[in-house]
Design a protein around this motif. Structure first.
Motif, PDB file in Angstrom:
ATOM      1  N   MET A   1      -9.971  45.335  56.188  1.00 37.58           N
ATOM      2  CA  MET A   1      -9.220  45.059  54.972  1.00 37.58           C
ATOM      3  C   MET A   1      -9.405  43.610  54.552  1.00 37.58           C
ATOM      4  SD  MET A   1      -5.472  46.452  54.906  1.00 37.58           S
ATOM      5  CE  MET A   1      -5.005  48.104  55.061  1.00 37.58           C
ATOM      6  N   SER A   2      -9.513  43.404  53.254  1.00 36.12           N
ATOM      7  CA  SER A   2      -9.610  42.032  52.771  1.00 36.12           C
ATOM      8  C   SER A   2      -8.209  41.502  52.487  1.00 36.12           C
ATOM      9  CB  SER A   2     -10.460  41.976  51.507  1.00 36.12           C
ATOM     10  OG  SER A   2      -9.798  42.597  50.450  1.00 36.12           O
ATOM     11  N   GLY A   3      -8.077  40.210  52.369  1.00 42.52           N
ATOM     12  CA  GLY A   3      -6.773  39.590  52.151  1.00 42.52           C
ATOM     13  C   GLY A   3      -6.227  39.788  50.754  1.00 42.52           C
ATOM     14  N   ARG A   4      -7.060  40.233  49.846  1.00 39.86           N
ATOM     15  CA  ARG A   4      -6.618  40.371  48.456  1.00 39.86           C
ATOM     16  C   ARG A   4      -5.835  41.658  48.208  1.00 39.86           C
ATOM     17  NH1 ARG A   4     -10.134  38.612  43.933  1.00 39.86           N
ATOM     18  NH2 ARG A   4     -10.345  36.417  44.319  1.00 39.86           N
ATOM     19  N   GLU A   5      -5.950  42.623  49.051  1.00 43.56           N
ATOM     20  CA  GLU A   5      -5.360  43.933  48.774  1.00 43.56           C
ATOM     21  C   GLU A   5      -3.884  44.025  49.140  1.00 43.56           C
ATOM     22  OE1 GLU A   5      -7.688  47.002  50.477  1.00 43.56           O
ATOM     23  OE2 GLU A   5      -9.546  46.252  49.592  1.00 43.56           O
ATOM     24  N   GLY A   6      -3.379  43.124  49.946  1.00 41.59           N
ATOM     25  CA  GLY A   6      -2.002  43.216  50.397  1.00 41.59           C
ATOM     26  C   GLY A   6      -1.012  42.813  49.315  1.00 41.59           C
ATOM     27  N   GLY A   7       0.232  43.199  49.514  1.00 39.89           N
ATOM     28  CA  GLY A   7       1.284  42.794  48.599  1.00 39.89           C
ATOM     29  C   GLY A   7       1.510  43.778  47.478  1.00 39.89           C
ATOM     30  N   LYS A   8       2.439  43.424  46.637  1.00 44.40           N
ATOM     31  CA  LYS A   8       2.839  44.304  45.543  1.00 44.40           C
ATOM     32  C   LYS A   8       1.889  44.125  44.361  1.00 44.40           C
ATOM     33  CE  LYS A   8       7.118  45.476  43.228  1.00 44.40           C
ATOM     34  NZ  LYS A   8       8.506  45.074  43.025  1.00 44.40           N
ATOM     35  N   LYS A   9       1.489  45.216  43.755  1.00 41.01           N
ATOM     36  CA  LYS A   9       0.602  45.159  42.598  1.00 41.01           C
ATOM     37  C   LYS A   9       1.412  44.860  41.345  1.00 41.01           C
ATOM     38  CE  LYS A   9      -3.072  47.218  44.627  1.00 41.01           C
ATOM     39  NZ  LYS A   9      -4.448  46.892  44.599  1.00 41.01           N
ATOM     40  N   LYS A  10       0.901  43.991  40.497  1.00 31.05           N
ATOM     41  CA  LYS A  10       1.571  43.651  39.249  1.00 31.05           C
ATOM     42  C   LYS A  10       1.024  44.511  38.115  1.00 31.05           C
ATOM     43  CE  LYS A  10       2.421  38.822  40.309  1.00 31.05           C
ATOM     44  NZ  LYS A  10       2.208  37.446  39.865  1.00 31.05           N
ATOM     45  N   PRO A  11       1.868  44.902  37.188  1.00 33.68           N
ATOM     46  CA  PRO A  11       1.356  45.631  36.033  1.00 33.68           C
ATOM     47  C   PRO A  11       0.537  44.691  35.145  1.00 33.68           C
ATOM     48  CG  PRO A  11       3.681  45.170  35.763  1.00 33.68           C
ATOM     49  CD  PRO A  11       3.306  44.748  37.160  1.00 33.68           C
ATOM     50  N   LEU A  12      -0.451  45.234  34.481  1.00 32.64           N
ATOM     51  CA  LEU A  12      -1.313  44.404  33.654  1.00 32.64           C
ATOM     52  C   LEU A  12      -0.589  43.890  32.424  1.00 32.64           C
ATOM     53  CD1 LEU A  12      -4.666  46.393  33.815  1.00 32.64           C
ATOM     54  CD2 LEU A  12      -4.037  44.312  35.036  1.00 32.64           C
ATOM     55  N   LYS A  13       0.173  44.760  31.781  1.00 30.25           N
ATOM     56  CA  LYS A  13       0.906  44.353  30.589  1.00 30.25           C
ATOM     57  C   LYS A  13       2.328  44.863  30.690  1.00 30.25           C
ATOM     58  CE  LYS A  13      -2.842  44.314  27.231  1.00 30.25           C
ATOM     59  NZ  LYS A  13      -3.296  44.850  25.967  1.00 30.25           N
ATOM     60  N   ALA A  14       3.254  44.101  30.118  1.00 29.85           N
ATOM     61  CA  ALA A  14       4.641  44.549  30.081  1.00 29.85           C
ATOM     62  C   ALA A  14       4.764  45.668  29.043  1.00 29.85           C
ATOM     63  CB  ALA A  14       5.552  43.398  29.713  1.00 29.85           C
TER      64      ALA A  14
END
Length: 64
Positions: A1-14
């Protein structure tokens, strides 16, 4: 796994907010607020032309 995939994903637009219909009372209230804001700006401009109100500071008598 790369370090970029962890955490909560943000929506692109509100998501877009729903535009609610304004009735006559809301429009009158907004107009009143605009007029008050304009009057406040004019009062500030007028007051700034006169200069400072209290320039003397603390006055001392000659007595000790």
């Amino acid at each position: 796994m790369s370090g970029r995939e962890g955490g909560k994903k943000k929506p692109l637009k509100a998501p877009k907010k729903e535009s609610k219909d304004l009735d006559e009372d809301d429009l009158a209230h907004k107009q009143k607020l605009k007029e008050q804001q304009k009057a406040l700006q004019e009062a500030k401009a007028k007051a700034s032309q006169k200069g400072p109100l209290a320039t003397g500071g603390i006055k001392k008598s000659g007595k000790k």
